[in-house]
Design an enzyme around this catalytic site. Structure first.
Site, PDB file in Angstrom:
ATOM      1  N   TYR A  13       0.832  -1.219   0.000  1.00  0.00           N
ATOM      2  CA  TYR A  13       0.000   0.000   0.000  1.00  0.00           C
ATOM      3  C   TYR A  13       0.860   1.259   0.000  1.00  0.00           C
ATOM      4  N   ASN A  34       7.920  -9.938  -1.815  1.00  0.00           N
ATOM      5  CA  ASN A  34       7.643 -11.389  -1.938  1.00  0.00           C
ATOM      6  C   ASN A  34       6.165 -11.646  -2.223  1.00  0.00           C
ATOM      7  N   ASN A  37       1.613  -9.967   0.659  1.00  0.00           N
ATOM      8  CA  ASN A  37       0.415  -9.160   0.964  1.00  0.00           C
ATOM      9  C   ASN A  37       0.117  -8.170  -0.154  1.00  0.00           C
ATOM     10  N   PHE A  83       9.924  -0.913   3.501  1.00  0.00           N
ATOM     11  CA  PHE A  83       8.515  -1.055   3.886  1.00  0.00           C
ATOM     12  C   PHE A  83       8.180  -2.496   4.245  1.00  0.00           C
ATOM     13  N   SER A 127       6.233   3.385  13.338  1.00  0.00           N
ATOM     14  CA  SER A 127       4.800   3.590  13.563  1.00  0.00           C
ATOM     15  C   SER A 127       4.573   4.319  14.877  1.00  0.00           C
ATOM     16  N   TYR A 152       3.608  -7.193  16.994  1.00  0.00           N
ATOM     17  CA  TYR A 152       3.864  -6.309  15.843  1.00  0.00           C
ATOM     18  C   TYR A 152       4.478  -4.998  16.320  1.00  0.00           C
ATOM     19  N   LYS A 156       8.494  -3.134  15.829  1.00  0.00           N
ATOM     20  CA  LYS A 156       8.852  -1.767  15.400  1.00  0.00           C
ATOM     21  C   LYS A 156       9.817  -1.144  16.412  1.00  0.00           C
ATOM     22  N   ASN A 182      -1.864   7.257  10.962  1.00  0.00           N
ATOM     23  CA  ASN A 182      -2.781   6.319  10.290  1.00  0.00           C
ATOM     24  C   ASN A 182      -2.935   6.661   8.813  1.00  0.00           C
ATOM     25  N   LEU A 203      -9.748   0.624   9.786  1.00  0.00           N
ATOM     26  CA  LEU A 203     -11.053   1.293   9.696  1.00  0.00           C
ATOM     27  C   LEU A 203     -11.476   1.655   8.291  1.00  0.00           C
ATOM     28  N   ARG A 298     -12.397  -2.812  21.199  1.00  0.00           N
ATOM     29  CA  ARG A 298     -11.445  -3.791  20.661  1.00  0.00           C
ATOM     30  C   ARG A 298     -10.236  -3.821  21.578  1.00  0.00           C
ATOM     31  N   GLY A 300      -6.743  -3.771  23.165  1.00  0.00           N
ATOM     32  CA  GLY A 300      -5.464  -3.205  22.737  1.00  0.00           C
ATOM     33  C   GLY A 300      -5.577  -1.842  22.090  1.00  0.00           C
TER      34      GLY A 300
HETATM   35  P1  NAD Z   1       1.543  -3.715   3.041  1.00  0.00           P
HETATM   36  O1  NAD Z   1       1.317  -5.055   3.638  1.00  0.00           O
HETATM   37  O2  NAD Z   1       0.571  -3.176   2.060  1.00  0.00           O
HETATM   38  O3  NAD Z   1       2.984  -3.665   2.339  1.00  0.00           O
HETATM   39  C1  NAD Z   1       4.055  -4.424   2.826  1.00  0.00           C
HETATM   40  C2  NAD Z   1       4.647  -5.147   1.616  1.00  0.00           C
HETATM   41  O4  NAD Z   1       5.781  -5.875   2.029  1.00  0.00           O
HETATM   42  C3  NAD Z   1       3.668  -6.139   0.974  1.00  0.00           C
HETATM   43  O5  NAD Z   1       3.614  -5.908  -0.415  1.00  0.00           O
HETATM   44  C4  NAD Z   1       4.278  -7.510   1.275  1.00  0.00           C
HETATM   45  O6  NAD Z   1       4.046  -8.426   0.224  1.00  0.00           O
HETATM   46  C5  NAD Z   1       5.748  -7.159   1.417  1.00  0.00           C
HETATM   47  N1  NAD Z   1       6.536  -8.044   2.297  1.00  0.00           N
HETATM   48  C6  NAD Z   1       6.247  -8.436   3.552  1.00  0.00           C
HETATM   49  N2  NAD Z   1       7.243  -9.204   4.040  1.00  0.00           N
HETATM   50  C7  NAD Z   1       8.187  -9.274   3.068  1.00  0.00           C
HETATM   51  C8  NAD Z   1       9.448  -9.908   2.951  1.00  0.00           C
HETATM   52  N3  NAD Z   1       9.935 -10.658   3.939  1.00  0.00           N
HETATM   53  N4  NAD Z   1      10.149  -9.770   1.807  1.00  0.00           N
HETATM   54  C9  NAD Z   1       9.656  -9.033   0.781  1.00  0.00           C
HETATM   55  N5  NAD Z   1       8.460  -8.406   0.815  1.00  0.00           N
HETATM   56  C10 NAD Z   1       7.747  -8.533   1.958  1.00  0.00           C
HETATM   57  O7  NAD Z   1       1.725  -2.698   4.267  1.00  0.00           O
HETATM   58  P2  NAD Z   1       1.754  -1.105   4.275  1.00  0.00           P
HETATM   59  O8  NAD Z   1       0.483  -0.636   4.907  1.00  0.00           O
HETATM   60  O9  NAD Z   1       2.155  -0.590   2.945  1.00  0.00           O
HETATM   61  O10 NAD Z   1       2.930  -0.848   5.321  1.00  0.00           O
HETATM   62  C11 NAD Z   1       4.241  -0.671   4.874  1.00  0.00           C
HETATM   63  C12 NAD Z   1       5.129  -0.491   6.092  1.00  0.00           C
HETATM   64  O11 NAD Z   1       4.632   0.593   6.876  1.00  0.00           O
HETATM   65  C13 NAD Z   1       5.147  -1.700   7.027  1.00  0.00           C
HETATM   66  O12 NAD Z   1       6.461  -1.835   7.545  1.00  0.00           O
HETATM   67  C14 NAD Z   1       4.191  -1.315   8.145  1.00  0.00           C
HETATM   68  O13 NAD Z   1       4.542  -1.944   9.363  1.00  0.00           O
HETATM   69  C15 NAD Z   1       4.433   0.172   8.221  1.00  0.00           C
HETATM   70  N6  NAD Z   1       3.296   0.917   8.779  1.00  0.00           N
HETATM   71  C16 NAD Z   1       2.073   0.789   8.207  1.00  0.00           C
HETATM   72  C17 NAD Z   1       0.991   1.508   8.758  1.00  0.00           C
HETATM   73  C18 NAD Z   1      -0.391   1.384   8.170  1.00  0.00           C
HETATM   74  O14 NAD Z   1      -1.361   1.774   8.845  1.00  0.00           O
HETATM   75  N7  NAD Z   1      -0.552   0.882   6.948  1.00  0.00           N
HETATM   76  C19 NAD Z   1       1.182   2.336   9.854  1.00  0.00           C
HETATM   77  C20 NAD Z   1       2.457   2.433  10.405  1.00  0.00           C
HETATM   78  C21 NAD Z   1       3.526   1.712   9.855  1.00  0.00           C
HETATM   79  C1  WQD Z   2      -8.586   2.995  13.836  1.00  0.00           C
HETATM   80  C2  WQD Z   2      -9.778   3.228  14.746  1.00  0.00           C
HETATM   81  C3  WQD Z   2     -10.511   1.295  15.952  1.00  0.00           C
HETATM   82  C4  WQD Z   2     -11.885  -0.970  12.493  1.00  0.00           C
HETATM   83  C5  WQD Z   2      -3.432   0.059  13.401  1.00  0.00           C
HETATM   84  C6  WQD Z   2      -2.180  -0.525  13.973  1.00  0.00           C
HETATM   85  C7  WQD Z   2      -1.042   0.423  13.739  1.00  0.00           C
HETATM   86  C8  WQD Z   2      -0.963   0.751  12.266  1.00  0.00           C
HETATM   87  C9  WQD Z   2      -2.280   1.325  11.797  1.00  0.00           C
HETATM   88  C10 WQD Z   2       0.651  -0.695  11.275  1.00  0.00           C
HETATM   89  C11 WQD Z   2      -9.634   2.520  16.078  1.00  0.00           C
HETATM   90  C12 WQD Z   2     -11.585   1.769  14.988  1.00  0.00           C
HETATM   91  C13 WQD Z   2     -11.341   0.019  13.293  1.00  0.00           C
HETATM   92  C14 WQD Z   2     -13.252  -1.280  12.589  1.00  0.00           C
HETATM   93  C15 WQD Z   2     -13.494   0.399  14.272  1.00  0.00           C
HETATM   94  N1  WQD Z   2      -0.629  -0.380  11.507  1.00  0.00           N
HETATM   95  N2  WQD Z   2     -12.137   0.690  14.152  1.00  0.00           N
HETATM   96  N3  WQD Z   2     -14.011  -0.579  13.474  1.00  0.00           N
HETATM   97  O1  WQD Z   2      -5.727   0.588  15.411  1.00  0.00           O
HETATM   98  O2  WQD Z   2      -5.128   3.035  14.988  1.00  0.00           O
HETATM   99  O3  WQD Z   2      -3.683   1.259  14.069  1.00  0.00           O
HETATM  100  O4  WQD Z   2      -3.281   0.328  12.045  1.00  0.00           O
HETATM  101  O5  WQD Z   2       1.618  -0.116  11.651  1.00  0.00           O
HETATM  102  O6  WQD Z   2       0.145  -0.201  14.170  1.00  0.00           O
HETATM  103  O7  WQD Z   2      -2.349  -0.662  15.361  1.00  0.00           O
HETATM  104  O8  WQD Z   2      -5.943   1.619  13.103  1.00  0.00           O
HETATM  105  O9  WQD Z   2      -7.666   1.455  11.374  1.00  0.00           O
HETATM  106  O10 WQD Z   2      -7.341  -0.508  12.962  1.00  0.00           O
HETATM  107  O11 WQD Z   2      -8.382   1.582  13.793  1.00  0.00           O
HETATM  108  O12 WQD Z   2     -14.203   1.016  15.080  1.00  0.00           O
HETATM  109  O13 WQD Z   2     -13.799  -2.185  11.885  1.00  0.00           O
HETATM  110  O14 WQD Z   2     -10.940   2.692  14.133  1.00  0.00           O
HETATM  111  O15 WQD Z   2     -11.087   0.905  17.191  1.00  0.00           O
HETATM  112  O16 WQD Z   2     -10.178   3.347  17.066  1.00  0.00           O
HETATM  113  P1  WQD Z   2      -5.185   1.631  14.519  1.00  0.00           P
HETATM  114  P2  WQD Z   2      -7.344   0.961  12.746  1.00  0.00           P
END
Ligand code: NAD
Ligand code: WQD
Length: 344
Positions: A13, A34, A37, A83, A127, A152, A156, A182, A203, A298, A300
């Site tokens: 993403y 890989n 996802n 990423f 994050s 998770y 980080k 977010n 969400l 929920r 956590g």
């Molecule tokens: P995502 O799952 O869409 O993208 C991660 C990508 O990494 C995927 O395409 C997956 O196929 C690939 N991948 C996973 N493990 C791998 C490996 N071992 N080797 C090669 N490819 C691998 O996730 P995203 O939402 O784009 O998040 C990207 C980064 O940002 C992640 O590190 C995530 O922890 C961090 N992050 C995401 C959010 C969020 O809310 N989306 C928030 C904070 C931090």
């Molecule tokens: C946002 C709000 C839920 C779904 C998570 C990870 C964080 C990062 C981002 C990777 C919360 C509420 C959600 C639903 C709901 N990911 N909610 N109904 O929890 O802030 O963060 O994703 O790094 O590490 O913890 O994001 O989108 O899950 O939730 O009411 O069906 O929406 O309770 O308050 P969150 P979220």
């Protein structure tokens, strides 16, 4: 001569949106993913957006030899944006060892390979989850790191420590850790966006799938929290604004005379929004009602967290620009396009 950047997780993403911005800023991008996802047609869609097809290698960052060969094949990689990780909080509680292996060893492999291949720097996807429930809001980079609520979140925190210890040991690396809040929304072209596997945990994808009729009803996890309307508050940032922060950070690594160092930035809007406020704004921005019900909390969940982005604004010269209305509309446009393409 274009500077070459490796983007791990680049068909994901945030990665795919960042590849677009990197290409449009003149970088030559190599994607490693890989596809655990995401899928390879994201590469085609990136090309449709920018007119430039990024190099793509289906490869696991856990494969040290494979990654070593990749750096040799694509000589001259100057920087990495890392990423690639597993990111589902709930799943990490069921499969902690998968998360520790995937999220820690992938980073360790990269840090070991960087000096060998003269890679100057790395941007790490961290994050706001590292802050847990901050004592004061908005939260700055100086806020204490709290005990993680999930394996998770712990990966980080440990990754940040691995980076600090590696640079402190004298490894010639400039690391920038971006703590995302977010990320939501999709590229204005609606050719790339968030496409979670299975039932969305986050969400906004759940909101847009409910609005599209794919999901029956959105469950709002609690309205009895200590917030104005009782629902949790978050800092929702447009994924394209987030992607642009990575380009600025990479410019800083490659063009700066900064010696080996570790820098941390909060990448958020500075604007807190509750779940119920977001639903109201989504309906106002799109004209589409969302069927929801209030259910129990929920486990956590953090009650409220939003960024103080001042340091990133001033030191990086980066600013979140999109309004929440534009961001929510982009998410809905993406969902509509997925339906038109028969994907969802
Ligand atoms: P995502 O799952 O869409 O993208 C991660 C990508 O990494 C995927 O395409 C997956 O196929 C690939 N991948 C996973 N493990 C791998 C490996 N071992 N080797 C090669 N490819 C691998 O996730 P995203 O939402 O784009 O998040 C990207 C980064 O940002 C992640 O590190 C995530 O922890 C961090 N992050 C995401 C959010 C969020 O809310 N989306 C928030 C904070 C931090
Ligand atoms: C946002 C709000 C839920 C779904 C998570 C990870 C964080 C990062 C981002 C990777 C919360 C509420 C959600 C639903 C709901 N990911 N909610 N109904 O929890 O802030 O963060 O994703 O790094 O590490 O913890 O994001 O989108 O899950 O939730 O009411 O069906 O929406 O309770 O308050 P969150 P979220």
């Amino acid at each position: 001569m274009k500077k070459r950047i490796l983007v791990t997780g680049g068909t994901g993403y945030i990665g795919s949106h960042t590849v677009v911005e990197l290409q449009q800023s003149g970088y030559d991008v190599v994607i490693v993913d890989n596809l655990s996802n995401s899928n390879a047609d994201v590469v085609d869609n990136i090309e449709k957006v920018t007119g430039i097809r990024p190099a793509f290698e289906k490869l696991d960052c856990l494969d040290y030899e494979g990654m070593d060969k990749l750096f040799t094949k694509y000589a001259g990689i100057e920087g990495i944006i890392h990423f690639a990780a597993s990111k589902a909080v709930g799943e990490s509680c069921q499969k902690p060892l998968l998360y520790y292996r995937n999220n820690l060893v992938s980073l360790i492999n990269l840090l070991e390979l960087m000096p060998k291949h003269n890679v100057k720097g790395i941007i790490f996807s961290s994050s706001c989850t590292v802050y847990g429930q901050p004592d004061t809001l908005p939260v700055t980079e100086a806020a204490p790191i709290k005990k993680a609520e999930s394996p998770y979140g712990n990966t980080k925190q440990i990754n940040e420590e691995i980076i600090r210890d590696t640079v402190a040991s004298g490894s010639p690396v400039h690391a920038i850790m971006l703590r995302y809040f977010n990320p939501i929304g999709a590229h204005p072209s609606a050719l790339i966006g968030e496409l979670p596997n299975g039932v969305p945990q986050n969400l906004l994808p759940y909101v847009t799938q409910t609005a599209m009729g794919i999901r029956e009803q959105l469950s709002v996890f609690g309205d009895d929290y200590d917030t104005p309307d009782g629902s949790c508050i978050r800092d929702y940032i447009y994924v394209v604004d987030l992607a642009k922060a990575h380009v600025i950070a990479m410019d800083r690594i490659l063009n700066d005379k900064q010696k080996e160092s570790v820098e941390v930035f909060n990448i958020g809007t500075g604007r807190g929004l509750s779940v119920l406020e977001l639903l109201n704004k989504f309906e106002a921005a799109t004209g589409v009602k969302v069927n929801y019900k209030i259910v129990g909390r929920r486990q956590g969940d953090i009650v409220k967290v939003w960024a103080d982005p001042t340091f990133a604004n001033e030191e990086l010269g980066w600013q979140a620009k999109a309004t929440i209305e534009e961001t929510l509309k982009s998410a809905w446009n993406w969902q509509v396009k997925l339906r038109e393409r028969g994907i969802q």
